[in-house]
Design an enzyme around this catalytic site. Structure first.
Site, mmCIF file in Angstrom:
data_model
loop_
_atom_site.group_PDB
_atom_site.id
_atom_site.type_symbol
_atom_site.label_atom_id
_atom_site.label_comp_id
_atom_site.label_asym_id
_atom_site.label_seq_id
_atom_site.Cartn_x
_atom_site.Cartn_y
_atom_site.Cartn_z
ATOM 1 N N CYS A 129 87.039 48.164 130.209
ATOM 2 C CA CYS A 129 88.441 48.619 130.042
ATOM 3 C C CYS A 129 89.208 49.262 131.262
ATOM 4 C CB CYS A 129 88.971 50.109 129.326
ATOM 5 S SG CYS A 129 87.838 49.389 127.483
ATOM 6 N N ASP A 130 88.693 49.345 132.349
ATOM 7 C CA ASP A 130 88.863 49.454 134.371
ATOM 8 C C ASP A 130 89.403 48.329 134.399
ATOM 9 O OD1 ASP A 130 89.634 50.171 136.507
ATOM 10 O OD2 ASP A 130 87.246 50.339 136.720
#
Ligand SMILES: *Cc1c(COP(=O)(O)O)cnc(C)c1O
Length: 394
Positions: free
Chosen positions: A345-346
């Site tokens: 999710c970065d």
């Protein structure tokens, strides 16, 4: 049409995968993706090419680059030596079949635990680069006879202009300090046997080693005048691997270094060592990763894959990695600019922004050659996503 193959430097080493897309597909069905596929024969070939290009130089594989059992076992079976930096790497090397007499411990700043575990296992060759480290080693290794069985190499800070990663910024003594550091060790009855250096990782100019070797010859002569009898010269690691840029062949690169050794130390009775990490293992491993999603962001195609910068592509963060990404039948499909991003999710988890690519399908496989060094070794399971599995092929 001009054949671009013919324009290539015949001496160049180009990043090539260790398997075909067909084999990748069947291995992916068997083991899942992301998958690091290591070719034992490619690793062994790299080892012998380097050995033959530098006859008489003992190769201590730097386990830091990739301590996977399959890599260590294959090199132990070829009777290589190994360079370890911690008790953990030593234990992995022992399990793979290396014996303590074929190990060199190269960490210039050891904890007592790290030192003692290695010493107790029988390791006797260590590196220092400061008076404080000599003091520590003497207090841990000197027995009642006031002598130590430890053999020391003094690491010098010599950095090459052409290296991508500077390894003298943190470790290595300035050459001006050699006399005082030799005395610091001999006052404590430690046996200094020679010098080591590391020109920096992914060094692309072999002349840089020759400059370092010439510099060591000066301090070697100084040490001799001071009464030290030295016998070992360790030229470290730094040997390059091809990524998106080609590098010189092992033969031509190491040939220049070998001639430098002969020029400056040829007529002396010196044992030569090298500590190649990347140069031996990078090309042995190809990553197989799968496209798991796609979208369009401000007109630009984005493709999401199941490996990223927290996993095998960690080399982008920690090793300035610039990996070539291979697409199946790329010659037959129109290509365009696109972005390839990892699965976490970065939003910083992007592995490629500047390669042209075909319109990728969800489910298709990509291959990334030269993933054998500083890739899986620094991967972590961030976001609950497991690190890539490994398989060995012939
Ligand atoms: C990292 C390291 C190596 C290996 O370097 P490569 O550039 O991968 O060849 C060798 N010796 C020491 C002391 C290192 O820290």
């Amino acid at each position: 049409m001009i054949d671009t193959e013919l324009l290539r430097d015949p001496c160049a080493r180009t990043a090539t995968p260790v398997l075909s897309f067909d084999s990748a597909r069947s291995l992916a069905v068997q083991h899942g993706t992301p998958l690091l596929v290591t070719s034992r024969s490619r690793l062994v070939r790299n080892y012998w090419e380097m050995k033959q290009a530098m006859p008489g130089v003992d190769l201590y594989y730097a386990a830091k680059a990739n301590p996977a059992p399959v890599i260590l076992e294959a090199l132990a079976a070829e009777k290589a030596f190994v360079d370890v930096c911690s008790a953990g790497e030593m234990v992995a090397a022992l399990a793979a079949g290396f014996t303590p007499d074929r190990m060199l411990h190269t960490h210039p700043c050891k904890t007592e635990d790290n030192f003692r575990q290695c010493y107790d296992a029988g390791l006797r060759w260590f590196v220092y680069d400061s008076e404080s480290e000599a003091e520590k080693i003497a207090s841990w290794s000197t027995d009642v006879n006031l002598t130590s069985e430890v053999n020391l190499l003094l690491r010098l800070a010599i950095t090459a202009q052409s290296s991508k990663i500077n390894l003298s910024a943190k470790f290595g003594a300035p050459v001006e300090d050699v006399a005082s550091l030799l005395e610091a060790a001999s006052r404590r009855r430690l046996n200094v046997r020679g010098f080591s250096f590391h020109v920096g990782s992914q060094c692309v100019s072999p002349e840089d080693y020759c400059i370092a070797i010439a510099k060591v010859r000066e301090v070697w002569d100084l040490a001799t005048r001071m009464g030290f009898v030295l016998s070992v010269l360790d030229i470290g690691g730094g040997f390059p691997a091809p990524y998106r840029d080609d590098v010189p062949s092992t033969d031509s690169f190491c040939g220049v270094i070998w001639r430098g050794l002969q020029e400056h130390f040829g007529r002396m009775n010196v044992r030569f060592l090298a500590e190649p990490g990347r140069g031996l293992c990078a090309e042995s491993t190809t990553l197989v990763t799968k496209v798991i999603g796609k979208s369009k962001r401000w007109g630009m195609p984005w493709y999401f894959i199941d490996d990223g910068i927290y996993n095998s592509f960690s080399g982008i963060m920690f090793d300035h990695g610039d990996f070539p990404i291979l697409f199946e039948s790329s010659g037959d499909r129109p290509v365009a600019a696109g972005v390839i991003a990892g699965p976490t999710c970065d939003s910083g988890d992007v592995v490629c922004r500047d390669q042209e690519m075909p319109d990728l399908e969800v489910g298709e496989l990509l291959m990334v050659p030269c993933m054998g060094a500083y890739a899986g070794a620094s991967a972590c399971p961030f976001n609950g996503l497991p690190v890539a599995k490994s398989v060995l092929i012939a």
